[in-house]
Design a protein around this motif. Sequence first.
Motif, PDB file in Angstrom:
ATOM      1  N   LEU A   1       0.727  -1.331  -0.011  1.00 44.55           N
ATOM      2  CA  LEU A   1       0.060   0.093  -0.044  1.00 44.55           C
ATOM      3  C   LEU A   1       1.066   1.338   0.212  1.00 44.55           C
ATOM      4  O   LEU A   1       0.744   2.397  -0.677  1.00 44.55           O
TER       5      LEU A   1
ATOM      6  N   LYS B   1      -1.015   4.141  -1.277  1.00 49.35           N
ATOM      7  CA  LYS B   1      -2.644   4.123  -0.757  1.00 49.35           C
ATOM      8  C   LYS B   1      -2.493   4.242   0.827  1.00 49.35           C
ATOM      9  O   LYS B   1      -1.613   3.830   1.356  1.00 49.35           O
TER      10      LYS B   1
ATOM     11  N   ASN C   1     -10.609   0.864  -2.309  1.00 48.89           N
ATOM     12  CA  ASN C   1     -10.516   0.403  -0.881  1.00 48.89           C
ATOM     13  C   ASN C   1     -11.564  -0.232  -0.406  1.00 48.89           C
ATOM     14  O   ASN C   1     -11.507  -0.855   0.740  1.00 48.89           O
TER      15      ASN C   1
ATOM     16  N   THR D   1      -1.955   1.775   9.415  1.00 49.24           N
ATOM     17  CA  THR D   1      -1.320   2.507   8.193  1.00 49.24           C
ATOM     18  C   THR D   1      -0.462   3.640   8.677  1.00 49.24           C
ATOM     19  O   THR D   1       0.644   3.989   8.295  1.00 49.24           O
TER      20      THR D   1
END
Length: 185
Positions: free
Chosen positions: A24, A29, A63, A153
């Motif tokens: 990602l 992302k 997503n 993330t």
Amino acid sequence: MEVLLNPWPWYVSGPLIALVMALLLYFGKTFGMSSNLKTLCAMGGAGKFSDMFRFKWRDQIWNLTVLVGAMIGGFIAVNYLSNDSGTDLNPKTVLELQTMNFETPGAKLVPDEIYSFDAVASPKGLILLIIGGLLVGFGTRYADGCTSGHAITGLSSLQKPSLIAVIGFFIGGLIMTNFILPLLF
């Protein structure tokens, strides 16, 4: 044929999560369940009612694979990778839960006293779901993301706001577990 296995150990699932995060980050992302829900709301026309949902949701449709993957993964985990071994709890924790009227703490992954249909459909259960949902929704919006987005993330990309949010999540969890939960049960 049903295959019963123990849950995957951390040394298998952890590197798999790290691999997904590396991919990602490489593709620029981000990940988080609240992003998926925001995209679903925007797709459903919520932008007519709130500016928060006015964005190019087609750019975020990729997503939704996370949402679909979570549902498929949950199905596979429950039906093919689970067993009835329960949870190995500390004896002190078992005693504390028994004093809160939990009949068989640790016998199942999630206790029936909280997660059974009867518990959820009761007036107390409905009130807890509504208040909890409002608090989670407010917290997610206020923190500009959810626990998975910040903890996975945000921390993997070394974002200071995510570190602060994750510390707040843990403090909130400790307060809930040690002070609020005993009052509810």
